[in-house]
Scaffold this motif. Structure first.
Motif, PDB file in Angstrom:
ATOM      1  N   HIS A  43       0.720  -1.143  -0.037  1.00  0.00           N
ATOM      2  CA  HIS A  43       0.043  -0.093   0.063  1.00  0.00           C
ATOM      3  C   HIS A  43       1.116   1.221  -0.012  1.00  0.00           C
ATOM      4  N   ALA A  44       0.382   2.489   0.020  1.00  0.00           N
ATOM      5  CA  ALA A  44       0.851   3.777   0.038  1.00  0.00           C
ATOM      6  C   ALA A  44       2.368   3.565   0.934  1.00  0.00           C
ATOM      7  N   THR A  45       3.236   4.401   0.391  1.00  0.00           N
ATOM      8  CA  THR A  45       4.569   4.500   1.242  1.00  0.00           C
ATOM      9  C   THR A  45       4.935   6.146   0.836  1.00  0.00           C
ATOM     10  N   LEU A  46       5.261   6.738   1.754  1.00  0.00           N
ATOM     11  CA  LEU A  46       5.771   8.113   1.963  1.00  0.00           C
ATOM     12  C   LEU A  46       7.081   7.977   1.228  1.00  0.00           C
ATOM     13  N   ILE A  47       7.370   9.004   0.072  1.00  0.00           N
ATOM     14  CA  ILE A  47       8.639   8.741  -0.655  1.00  0.00           C
ATOM     15  C   ILE A  47       9.190  10.357  -0.455  1.00  0.00           C
ATOM     16  N   SER A  48       8.380  11.487  -0.278  1.00  0.00           N
ATOM     17  CA  SER A  48       9.182  12.599  -0.141  1.00  0.00           C
ATOM     18  C   SER A  48       8.417  13.713   0.768  1.00  0.00           C
ATOM     19  N   THR A  49       8.938  14.617   1.387  1.00  0.00           N
ATOM     20  CA  THR A  49       8.318  15.642   2.015  1.00  0.00           C
ATOM     21  C   THR A  49       8.978  17.024   1.665  1.00  0.00           C
ATOM     22  N   ASP A  50       8.039  18.166   1.638  1.00  0.00           N
ATOM     23  CA  ASP A  50       8.546  19.513   1.513  1.00  0.00           C
ATOM     24  C   ASP A  50       8.032  20.216   2.477  1.00  0.00           C
ATOM     25  N   PRO A  51       8.723  20.824   3.404  1.00  0.00           N
ATOM     26  CA  PRO A  51      10.353  20.760   3.270  1.00  0.00           C
ATOM     27  C   PRO A  51      10.636  19.266   3.984  1.00  0.00           C
ATOM     28  N   PRO A  52      11.980  18.851   3.887  1.00  0.00           N
ATOM     29  CA  PRO A  52      12.565  17.547   4.166  1.00  0.00           C
ATOM     30  C   PRO A  52      12.281  17.474   5.662  1.00  0.00           C
ATOM     31  N   GLU A  53      12.574  16.289   6.116  1.00  0.00           N
ATOM     32  CA  GLU A  53      12.697  15.968   7.224  1.00  0.00           C
ATOM     33  C   GLU A  53      13.816  16.544   7.898  1.00  0.00           C
ATOM     34  N   GLY A  54      13.781  17.292   9.114  1.00  0.00           N
ATOM     35  CA  GLY A  54      14.901  17.898   9.983  1.00  0.00           C
ATOM     36  C   GLY A  54      15.379  19.100   9.170  1.00  0.00           C
ATOM     37  N   ALA A  55      14.783  19.789   8.176  1.00  0.00           N
ATOM     38  CA  ALA A  55      15.173  21.015   7.402  1.00  0.00           C
ATOM     39  C   ALA A  55      15.171  22.100   8.490  1.00  0.00           C
ATOM     40  N   VAL A  56      16.050  23.048   8.419  1.00  0.00           N
ATOM     41  CA  VAL A  56      16.171  24.275   8.999  1.00  0.00           C
ATOM     42  C   VAL A  56      15.879  25.319   8.167  1.00  0.00           C
ATOM     43  N   LEU A  57      14.813  26.035   8.090  1.00  0.00           N
ATOM     44  CA  LEU A  57      14.419  26.970   6.969  1.00  0.00           C
ATOM     45  C   LEU A  57      14.511  28.372   7.581  1.00  0.00           C
ATOM     46  N   THR A  58      14.753  29.483   6.843  1.00  0.00           N
ATOM     47  CA  THR A  58      15.053  30.824   7.178  1.00  0.00           C
ATOM     48  C   THR A  58      13.741  31.475   7.246  1.00  0.00           C
ATOM     49  N   ALA A  59      12.704  30.994   6.659  1.00  0.00           N
ATOM     50  CA  ALA A  59      11.320  31.473   6.705  1.00  0.00           C
ATOM     51  C   ALA A  59      10.307  30.430   6.958  1.00  0.00           C
ATOM     52  N   ALA A  60       9.225  30.471   7.616  1.00  0.00           N
ATOM     53  CA  ALA A  60       8.311  29.709   7.570  1.00  0.00           C
ATOM     54  C   ALA A  60       7.603  29.245   6.350  1.00  0.00           C
ATOM     55  N   PRO A  61       7.207  28.139   5.999  1.00  0.00           N
ATOM     56  CA  PRO A  61       6.509  27.895   4.530  1.00  0.00           C
ATOM     57  C   PRO A  61       5.022  28.011   4.672  1.00  0.00           C
ATOM     58  N   GLU A  62       4.504  28.553   3.521  1.00  0.00           N
ATOM     59  CA  GLU A  62       2.959  28.587   3.692  1.00  0.00           C
ATOM     60  C   GLU A  62       2.433  27.236   3.613  1.00  0.00           C
ATOM     61  N   VAL A 135      12.077  26.600  11.849  1.00  0.00           N
ATOM     62  CA  VAL A 135      12.204  27.800  11.448  1.00  0.00           C
ATOM     63  C   VAL A 135      13.064  28.561  12.031  1.00  0.00           C
ATOM     64  N   GLY A 136      14.380  29.220  11.504  1.00  0.00           N
ATOM     65  CA  GLY A 136      15.188  30.012  12.126  1.00  0.00           C
ATOM     66  C   GLY A 136      16.410  28.980  12.751  1.00  0.00           C
ATOM     67  N   ALA A 137      15.921  28.251  13.828  1.00  0.00           N
ATOM     68  CA  ALA A 137      16.826  27.374  14.424  1.00  0.00           C
ATOM     69  C   ALA A 137      15.904  26.229  15.162  1.00  0.00           C
ATOM     70  N   PRO A 138      16.574  25.356  15.226  1.00  0.00           N
ATOM     71  CA  PRO A 138      15.695  24.135  16.318  1.00  0.00           C
ATOM     72  C   PRO A 138      15.508  24.468  17.561  1.00  0.00           C
ATOM     73  N   SER A 139      14.501  24.170  18.014  1.00  0.00           N
ATOM     74  CA  SER A 139      14.250  24.239  19.565  1.00  0.00           C
ATOM     75  C   SER A 139      14.805  23.438  20.387  1.00  0.00           C
ATOM     76  N   GLU A 140      15.216  23.885  21.479  1.00  0.00           N
ATOM     77  CA  GLU A 140      16.297  23.008  22.263  1.00  0.00           C
ATOM     78  C   GLU A 140      15.328  22.186  23.005  1.00  0.00           C
TER      79      GLU A 140
END
Length: 476
Positions: A43-62, A135-140
């Motif tokens: 059955h269905a398998t997750l093949i990708s995500t956007d943003p990727p798992e663990g990514a650190v972004l400069t701005a929050a995605p819509e 977003v910005g940096a991971p939370s502690e």
């Protein structure tokens, strides 16, 4: 006065040719599948995500997008976004084919966000997981309820029981109805047998209606992971795929037509065609949902599944019909022995269809032969195969030992004695098939995936998780 032949040469040739054609057809279909198809994912398998798992972004995605390798079905309230403190972030989720699109409906600050999701695969099994990015940096510190998602893919036992009743009633009703118009003699001396079979078919159709209709709410609760109180919510019912309603409706409608039109007198051609058409609709419908939806090539697997169900109905229905009417017909060898002879000629083709179609379906649904030994689904399937082998052994005993004795009996009392022996063996054989259907009832909603299986793409993404806390995915 010379005895009439039990089965005319032309009848024998037609029955033999039809049985051979059934076996040849499923053999050709299976050959095409073996030569052109690779093993299918369950059955269905997750093949990708956007943003990727663990990514650190400069701005929050819509929006956040999760992409699967096949279409998925949305779960109302199944997707939630949390911030690092565990507070819910306003969001809305929608399924678009193989993609889950999550829109962030409010501004979010810096830190870690976690998307917890639950969906339903196209084959009807639930699946779920979580996605973390920052977003910005991971939370502690990240404290999110339900981040470590585990989705139980084992269907409740009550649903398995209803599936068993549904398939038992379907195969019995359709098989008995088909037997009545295909194998009984076309004269008035079989009218009492036709009447008895019509009553049995109607009873079996009622059992099928109960099983298929009452399974619908349990399917909704199983797929969405909800309690019984959720049935009061309209969203629970609307979340089901249309096929979950269409298939039971087609099964019940087809059986109603077949058992209503079943004759108690020698049938006209139109009535025969109508009975068989109703049986065909009812037997074809279940192939349009469940595991066959996720197996490739889809059209081939569905076609083979339909043949598998038709053959199973003819086998079980034929056994039940013989057990019901052979005793009464045995006084006249042209009826009792002739009916058994006609059905026995077809039985070879029916068994060929069941063996070849069942083997192909096992390969396409399980994904590999090794899965038969490594999964709970495979273990149940092997139990089913062993039970079928027992039924085949009993069928062979009937065909090659008991039937010749019945055909060779000269006196009425002798024919009755041999007929009684055939009926006893047939009842045991039918009982084994009922056990086969019980196993099938629990196979229908069981995932073919190993319980510990994790999609390779998810495993790869999980390595990117920040060291503060690991995210555990449980994708069935």
């Amino acid at each position: 006065m010379p005895r009439e032949p039990l089965m005319g040469r032309s009848d024998a040739r037609r029955c033999g040719a039809a049985a051979a054609l059934l076996g040849l057809l499923v053999g050709l279909l299976s050959g095409v599948g073996v030569l052109t198809a690779s093993p299918a994912a369950a059955h269905a398998t997750l093949i990708s995500t956007d943003p990727p798992e663990g990514a650190v972004l400069t701005a929050a995605p819509e929006q956040v997008v999760l992409t699967f390798d096949e279409s998925v079905i949305g779960d109302p309230g199944g997707t939630t976004v949390f911030d690092a403190a565990g507070h819910e972030v306003a969001s809305s989720a929608a399924v678009r084919g193989p993609r889950l699109v999550v829109d962030l409906d409010e501004e979010v600050g810096d830190g870690t966000l976690v998307v917890v999701w639950r969906l339903v695969s196209d084959d009807g099994h639930p699946l779920g997981g979580s996605l973390r990015f920052s977003v910005g940096a991971p939370s502690e510190v990240v404290d999110v309820p339900g981040e470590e998602v585990h989705v139980d893919t084992d269907a409740p036992w009550r649903l398995g029981v209803l599936r068993w009743l549904g398939y038992l009633g379907l195969l019995a009703a359709a098989g008995v109805a088909a037997f009545s118009v295909l194998f009984l003699p076309g004269d008035a001396r079989a009218d009492a047998a036709r009447d008895r079979l019509r009553g049995a078919a109607r009873l079996a159709a009622g059992v099928a209606a109960v099983g298929w209709c009452f399974a619908v709410p349990l399917v909704a609760l199983y797929q969405l992971g909800l309690g019984a109180s959720a049935l009061r919510d309209g969203e629970t019912w609307s979340a089901l795929a249309p096929a979950q309603y269409a298939v039971p409706a087609a099964v019940v409608a087809g059986l109603v037509v077949a058992v209503t039109v079943m004759p108690v007198t020698p049938p006209a051609r139109l009535r025969v065609v109508t009975v068989l058409a109703g049986c065909g609709v009812a037997l074809a419908a279940p192939a349009l949902t469940g595991h066959t939806r996720a197996a490739d090539p889809n059209a081939l697997v569905i076609g083979v599944d339909v043949l598998h169900l038709v053959a199973a109905a003819l086998w079980l229905g034929g056994l039940l019909a013989i057990a019901l009417v052979l005793g009464d017909l045995a006084a006249d060898d042209r009826h009792g022995a002739g009916v058994v002879a006609r059905f026995s000629t077809w039985a070879a083709g029916i068994l060929a269809v069941l063996v070849v179609a069942g083997s192909l379906l096992a390969w396409r649904i399980a994904g590999s032969w090794a899965a038969l030994l490594d999964t709970g689904y495979g273990a149940l399937l092997l139990v089913k195969v062993l039970l079928v082998l027992v039924a085949v052994a009993l069928a062979s005993w009937n065909r090659f030992v008991l039937l010749p004795r019945l055909l060779g009996a000269e006196r009425s009392l002798e024919r009755r004695d041999h007929a009684a022996t055939v009926v006893r063996t047939v009842r045991v054989e039918a009982g084994v098939l009922v056990a086969v259907l019980l196993v099938t009832g629990f196979l229908v909603d069981r995932s073919p995936e190993p319980e510990s299986a994790v999609a390779p793409a998810v495993q790869a993404m999980s390595k990117l998780v920040d060291p503060v806390r690991s995210v555990t995915f449980a994708v069935p």
